[in-house]
Design a protein around this motif. Structure first.
Motif, PDB file in Angstrom:
ATOM      1  N   ALA A  36       0.819  -1.207   0.000  1.00  0.00           N
ATOM      2  CA  ALA A  36       0.000   0.000   0.000  1.00  0.00           C
ATOM      3  C   ALA A  36       0.856   1.261   0.000  1.00  0.00           C
ATOM      4  O   ALA A  36       0.514   2.268  -0.629  1.00  0.00           O
ATOM      5  CB  ALA A  36      -0.931  -0.008   1.216  1.00  0.00           C
ATOM      6  N   GLU A  37       1.996   1.216   0.696  1.00  0.00           N
ATOM      7  CA  GLU A  37       2.871   2.391   0.813  1.00  0.00           C
ATOM      8  C   GLU A  37       3.744   2.588  -0.414  1.00  0.00           C
ATOM      9  O   GLU A  37       3.906   3.710  -0.910  1.00  0.00           O
ATOM     10  CB  GLU A  37       3.747   2.254   2.055  1.00  0.00           C
ATOM     11  CG  GLU A  37       4.570   3.484   2.383  1.00  0.00           C
ATOM     12  CD  GLU A  37       3.744   4.610   2.976  1.00  0.00           C
ATOM     13  OE1 GLU A  37       4.176   5.775   2.868  1.00  0.00           O
ATOM     14  OE2 GLU A  37       2.665   4.346   3.541  1.00  0.00           O
ATOM     15  N   PHE A  38       4.329   1.495  -0.919  1.00  0.00           N
ATOM     16  CA  PHE A  38       5.346   1.608  -1.967  1.00  0.00           C
ATOM     17  C   PHE A  38       4.912   1.086  -3.333  1.00  0.00           C
ATOM     18  O   PHE A  38       5.625   1.272  -4.316  1.00  0.00           O
ATOM     19  CB  PHE A  38       6.616   0.881  -1.530  1.00  0.00           C
ATOM     20  CG  PHE A  38       7.194   1.383  -0.233  1.00  0.00           C
ATOM     21  CD1 PHE A  38       7.337   2.739   0.005  1.00  0.00           C
ATOM     22  CD2 PHE A  38       7.592   0.498   0.763  1.00  0.00           C
ATOM     23  CE1 PHE A  38       7.867   3.204   1.206  1.00  0.00           C
ATOM     24  CE2 PHE A  38       8.127   0.948   1.960  1.00  0.00           C
ATOM     25  CZ  PHE A  38       8.261   2.314   2.183  1.00  0.00           C
ATOM     26  N   GLY A  39       3.772   0.404  -3.400  1.00  0.00           N
ATOM     27  CA  GLY A  39       3.285  -0.078  -4.686  1.00  0.00           C
ATOM     28  C   GLY A  39       3.902  -1.361  -5.182  1.00  0.00           C
ATOM     29  O   GLY A  39       3.600  -1.821  -6.287  1.00  0.00           O
ATOM     30  N   VAL A  40       4.789  -1.963  -4.383  1.00  0.00           N
ATOM     31  CA  VAL A  40       5.431  -3.232  -4.730  1.00  0.00           C
ATOM     32  C   VAL A  40       5.556  -4.071  -3.469  1.00  0.00           C
ATOM     33  O   VAL A  40       5.460  -3.560  -2.351  1.00  0.00           O
ATOM     34  CB  VAL A  40       6.843  -3.030  -5.339  1.00  0.00           C
ATOM     35  CG1 VAL A  40       6.778  -2.323  -6.683  1.00  0.00           C
ATOM     36  CG2 VAL A  40       7.739  -2.247  -4.376  1.00  0.00           C
ATOM     37  N   THR A  41       5.779  -5.374  -3.626  1.00  0.00           N
ATOM     38  CA  THR A  41       6.025  -6.238  -2.482  1.00  0.00           C
ATOM     39  C   THR A  41       7.477  -6.079  -2.037  1.00  0.00           C
ATOM     40  O   THR A  41       8.310  -5.551  -2.785  1.00  0.00           O
ATOM     41  CB  THR A  41       5.775  -7.710  -2.841  1.00  0.00           C
ATOM     42  OG1 THR A  41       6.773  -8.123  -3.799  1.00  0.00           O
ATOM     43  CG2 THR A  41       4.382  -7.912  -3.421  1.00  0.00           C
ATOM     44  N   PRO A  42       7.820  -6.549  -0.836  1.00  0.00           N
ATOM     45  CA  PRO A  42       9.226  -6.498  -0.412  1.00  0.00           C
ATOM     46  C   PRO A  42      10.152  -7.221  -1.386  1.00  0.00           C
ATOM     47  O   PRO A  42      11.262  -6.752  -1.669  1.00  0.00           O
ATOM     48  CB  PRO A  42       9.200  -7.185   0.953  1.00  0.00           C
ATOM     49  CG  PRO A  42       7.823  -6.927   1.471  1.00  0.00           C
ATOM     50  CD  PRO A  42       6.934  -6.995   0.274  1.00  0.00           C
ATOM     51  N   THR A  43       9.717  -8.340  -1.916  1.00  0.00           N
ATOM     52  CA  THR A  43      10.539  -9.090  -2.882  1.00  0.00           C
ATOM     53  C   THR A  43      10.763  -8.264  -4.151  1.00  0.00           C
ATOM     54  O   THR A  43      11.888  -8.187  -4.668  1.00  0.00           O
ATOM     55  CB  THR A  43       9.890 -10.428  -3.229  1.00  0.00           C
ATOM     56  OG1 THR A  43       9.769 -11.215  -2.032  1.00  0.00           O
ATOM     57  CG2 THR A  43      10.727 -11.194  -4.250  1.00  0.00           C
TER      58      THR A  43
END
Length: 265
Positions: free
Chosen positions: A252-259
């Motif tokens: 939600a914050e960055f638009g991508v998953t951690p991976t």
């Protein structure tokens, strides 16, 4: 946080930049840092590998892979790397930015680096410092500057308030991102009513206290994630009850998953 004695040496450049854009290539060991400094040219700091941080009086900015940090001219700043990094810096004369939206930037910003911009940065970094600015190298630099002006920004910054009481709150939360005290408890701690604290914080940072705390926790996760820590352990360390809740907030914050954040494009 106590820093290790790995201070970077900055180029003197007493006579200014020899060309509109000067590239600098560095291999940085873990714990590299600079003292606060400024210069009369703008700077793009990009890590081909690793992650960079830039700190100013008004905020902290982080650039994981495929992001870069834009530093306007004459802005005091520090550059840090927690782990090893391959850094590419572009120093850019003010006149080379004439007409560019980047020339209007009042503070640092994190840019999403496109594949084209990445290749242009690497190509310009391979040029000699005295490249022919009126020939093909100069045209390559001009294309790079055009591309940089079009790059979108990423919400990988943590704005800081100017009020000393609010700074105490921010410093305490940075020391322990998992702290679960309520706004009322924090208000009593720093000597502000909850209502005044919420109002001032929004005015001075552009974020609510809750949004700021969430971003702090997620930004604190970037270092461990970049170093290869498991998502589940990072989630707990940042105060999340589960890995799924952490991943959801991260997306939600960055638009991508951690991976995806740490997968080279």
């Amino acid at each position: 946080m106590r820093r290790q004695p790995r201070q970077r040496t900055l180029p003197a450049l007493k006579d200014g930049l020899p060309r509109p854009v000067l590239a600098r290539v560095e291999s940085l060991p873990a714990g590299s840092w600079t003292d606060e400094h400024s210069h009369p040219w703008a700077q793009l700091s990009y890590a081909v590998e690793g992650m960079l941080q830039v700190h100013t009086a008004t905020g902290q900015f982080m650039a994981p892979p495929e992001r870069a940090i834009w530093v306007p001219a004459n802005l005091p700043h520090e550059v840090l790397t927690a782990g090893p990094a391959e850094m590419r810096s572009l120093y850019i004369r003010a006149e080379a930015l004439a007409g560019s939206p980047l020339a209007q930037a009042q503070g640092c910003r994190v840019l999403d680096i496109s594949i084209l911009a990445r290749e242009l940065i690497l190509a310009v970094c391979a040029l000699p410092s005295d490249y022919d600015e009126h020939g093909a190298p100069g045209r390559l630099v001009a294309v790079l500057l055009d591309q940089l002006a079009q790059l979108p920004t990423a919400s990988l910054d943590l704005p800081l308030p100017t009020d000393a009481r609010l700074l105490r709150l921010c410093e305490a939360l940075q020391a322990d991102p998992a702290d679960r005290r309520t706004l009322a408890e924090w208000g009593r701690e720093i000597g502000l009513t909850e209502r005044s604290m919420v109002r001032l914080f929004q005015q001075q940072t552009g974020l609510s206290v809750g949004a700021w705390r969430r971003r702090l926790r997620l930004l604190a996760a970037l270092g461990p994630l970049e170093a290869g820590a498991k998502v589940s352990s990072v989630a707990v360390g940042c105060g999340y009850a589960s890995a799924s809740a952490f991943i959801s907030a991260f997306c939600a914050e960055f638009g991508v998953t951690p991976t995806q954040m740490f997968t080279q494009g």
